[in-house]
Design a protein around this motif. Structure first.
Motif, short mmCIF file in Angstrom:
data_model
loop_
_atom_site.label_atom_id
_atom_site.label_comp_id
_atom_site.label_asym_id
_atom_site.label_seq_id
_atom_site.Cartn_x
_atom_site.Cartn_y
_atom_site.Cartn_z
N ILE A 1 0.84 -1.19 0.00
CA ILE A 1 0.00 0.00 0.00
C ILE A 1 0.88 1.24 0.00
CG2 ILE A 1 -1.69 1.30 1.35
CD1 ILE A 1 -2.80 -1.33 2.32
N GLY A 2 0.54 2.19 -0.87
CA GLY A 2 1.29 3.43 -0.97
C GLY A 2 2.32 3.43 -2.07
N SER A 3 2.66 2.26 -2.61
CA SER A 3 3.62 2.21 -3.71
C SER A 3 2.95 2.72 -4.98
CB SER A 3 4.12 0.79 -3.91
OG SER A 3 3.07 -0.07 -4.35
N ILE A 4 3.75 3.09 -5.97
CA ILE A 4 3.19 3.61 -7.21
C ILE A 4 2.37 2.54 -7.92
CG2 ILE A 4 5.24 3.03 -8.56
CD1 ILE A 4 2.95 6.12 -8.99
N GLU A 5 2.77 1.27 -7.79
CA GLU A 5 2.01 0.19 -8.42
C GLU A 5 0.65 0.04 -7.74
OE1 GLU A 5 5.09 -0.10 -7.34
OE2 GLU A 5 6.29 -0.38 -9.15
N ASP B 1 -7.60 2.14 -10.88
CA ASP B 1 -8.49 1.19 -11.55
C ASP B 1 -9.68 0.84 -10.66
OD1 ASP B 1 -6.89 1.08 -13.81
OD2 ASP B 1 -5.74 -0.64 -13.11
N PHE B 2 -9.41 0.70 -9.37
CA PHE B 2 -10.47 0.32 -8.43
C PHE B 2 -11.58 1.37 -8.38
CE2 PHE B 2 -12.33 0.17 -4.15
CZ PHE B 2 -12.72 -1.16 -4.10
N ILE B 3 -11.22 2.64 -8.39
CA ILE B 3 -12.23 3.70 -8.32
C ILE B 3 -12.75 4.09 -9.69
CG2 ILE B 3 -11.21 4.60 -6.19
CD1 ILE B 3 -10.09 6.91 -7.79
N GLY B 4 -12.25 3.42 -10.74
CA GLY B 4 -12.78 3.64 -12.07
C GLY B 4 -12.21 4.81 -12.82
N LEU B 5 -10.98 5.21 -12.51
CA LEU B 5 -10.33 6.31 -13.22
C LEU B 5 -9.33 5.76 -14.23
CD1 LEU B 5 -9.58 9.15 -10.63
CD2 LEU B 5 -11.20 9.18 -12.51
N ASP B 6 -9.49 6.16 -15.48
CA ASP B 6 -8.56 5.75 -16.53
C ASP B 6 -7.48 6.82 -16.66
OD1 ASP B 6 -7.31 4.55 -18.64
OD2 ASP B 6 -8.81 5.11 -20.13
N VAL B 7 -6.49 6.75 -15.79
CA VAL B 7 -5.43 7.75 -15.77
C VAL B 7 -4.07 7.04 -15.75
CG1 VAL B 7 -6.83 9.48 -14.59
CG2 VAL B 7 -5.47 7.88 -13.24
N THR B 8 -3.03 7.83 -15.97
CA THR B 8 -1.65 7.32 -15.94
C THR B 8 -0.89 7.99 -14.80
OG1 THR B 8 -1.67 6.97 -18.33
CG2 THR B 8 0.49 7.05 -17.24
N LEU B 9 -0.21 7.18 -13.98
CA LEU B 9 0.59 7.70 -12.87
C LEU B 9 2.06 7.41 -13.14
CD1 LEU B 9 -2.28 7.55 -11.54
CD2 LEU B 9 -1.11 7.06 -9.39
N GLU B 10 2.89 8.42 -12.99
CA GLU B 10 4.33 8.25 -13.13
C GLU B 10 5.02 8.85 -11.91
OE1 GLU B 10 5.78 6.47 -15.30
OE2 GLU B 10 4.03 6.11 -16.57
N TYR B 11 5.97 8.09 -11.36
CA TYR B 11 6.69 8.55 -10.16
C TYR B 11 8.05 9.10 -10.54
CZ TYR B 11 9.21 8.48 -5.74
OH TYR B 11 9.96 8.84 -4.65
N ILE C 1 4.46 12.72 -8.04
CA ILE C 1 3.68 11.81 -8.89
C ILE C 1 2.95 12.65 -9.91
CG2 ILE C 1 1.77 10.17 -8.95
CD1 ILE C 1 2.57 9.28 -6.15
N THR C 2 3.17 12.39 -11.17
CA THR C 2 2.50 13.11 -12.25
C THR C 2 1.34 12.26 -12.76
OG1 THR C 2 4.56 14.20 -12.88
CG2 THR C 2 2.77 14.22 -14.48
N ILE C 3 0.16 12.86 -12.81
CA ILE C 3 -1.05 12.15 -13.22
C ILE C 3 -1.57 12.77 -14.51
CG2 ILE C 3 -3.39 11.49 -12.55
CD1 ILE C 3 -2.50 11.71 -9.64
N TYR D 1 -4.45 7.98 1.00
CA TYR D 1 -3.78 6.83 0.40
C TYR D 1 -2.43 7.15 -0.24
CZ TYR D 1 -8.55 5.10 0.88
OH TYR D 1 -9.77 4.75 1.37
N PHE D 2 -2.21 8.40 -0.64
CA PHE D 2 -0.94 8.72 -1.29
C PHE D 2 0.15 8.89 -0.23
CE2 PHE D 2 -3.67 9.18 -4.77
CZ PHE D 2 -2.95 9.41 -5.93
#
Length: 225
Positions: free
Chosen positions: A128-132, A139-149, A173-175, A215-216
């Motif tokens: 929990i808390g990792s970028i993965e 995905d769990f909350i239904g957001l189709d976004v990209t996260l980069e650390y 973290i860039t979203i 969570y972040f």
């Protein structure tokens, strides 16, 4: 002996009535055989209350793990709300709602169901808390976004007023891909805290902002691109 001394689940009303009878003094005046006596009605009501209490406790114990076989989230659904609710009345939570709070389920963004709670409890394969894990959360909350650390440290142009135009930055973290909404930036004296393009607004993703503090990882900046 007490009614709770040999507690076990599944006892019948007759068994509880027999337990109450054992607690009463011997003799006919204390017998519960005649159901028309006020004395008998009182103690039968006491026995019924203890049975209801034990049934509730057994239900909570049997359903302590929300994803165990036989879990019944409706075993202790509260009674209907009273017609006239007093000021400050708070409806009791169901078993499923209490488990959602205990497991820090993201109620702000996800509708609560038993299946969704189990998916949350099982979680992803990463800590929990990792970028993965945060990607799994999106995905769990239904957001189709990209996260980069980005661990940070490279010189970039700083946007904070009064600082050197080149300075190191911390982890971030860039979203990308999120629907952004504008929110006002509170003023600090005669200038804005952030002076990007001299705007008095910041662009945020409401769903992510609702979850970010929960969570972040702390100390990691979140940037929307």
């Amino acid at each position: 002996m007490s009614i709770c001394g040999s507690a076990r689940c599944g006892r019948t009303e007759d068994e509880f009535q027999a337990l109450v009878q054992e607690l009463l003094p011997p003799g006919k005046p204390y017998s519960l055989e005649n159901p028309d006596r006020c004395f008998t009605k009182f103690w039968l009501a006491v026995a019924a209350i203890f049975k209801e209490l034990e049934d509730c406790l057994c239900c909570l114990y049997a359903n302590a793990i929300p994803c165990s076989p036989g879990y019944d989230p409706a075993c202790d659904v509260p009674a209907p709300l009273p017609t006239c609710q007093p000021v400050g009345y708070v409806a009791p939570r169901t078993l499923l709602e209490r488990h959602a709070l205990a497991f820090n389920f993201p109620l702000e963004c996800v509708g609560l169901t038993h299946d969704k709670l189990c998916e949350w409890v099982e979680g992803g394969d990463c800590s929990i808390g990792s970028i993965e894990w945060l990607r799994w959360l999106m995905d769990f909350i239904g957001l189709d976004v990209t996260l980069e650390y980005d661990p940070g440290g490279l010189p970039i142009a700083c946007h904070e007023i009064g600082k050197d135009p080149l300075c190191p930055y911390g982890p971030r973290i860039t979203i990308t891909g999120c629907d952004l909404a504008a929110v006002p930036v509170p003023p600090l004296g005669e200038v804005q805290v952030k002076d990007m393009l001299s705007c008095g607004e910041a662009m945020i993703c409401p769903k992510i902002e609702a979850l970010r503090l929960k969570y972040f990882p702390a100390g990691v900046e979140v940037i929307y691109a």
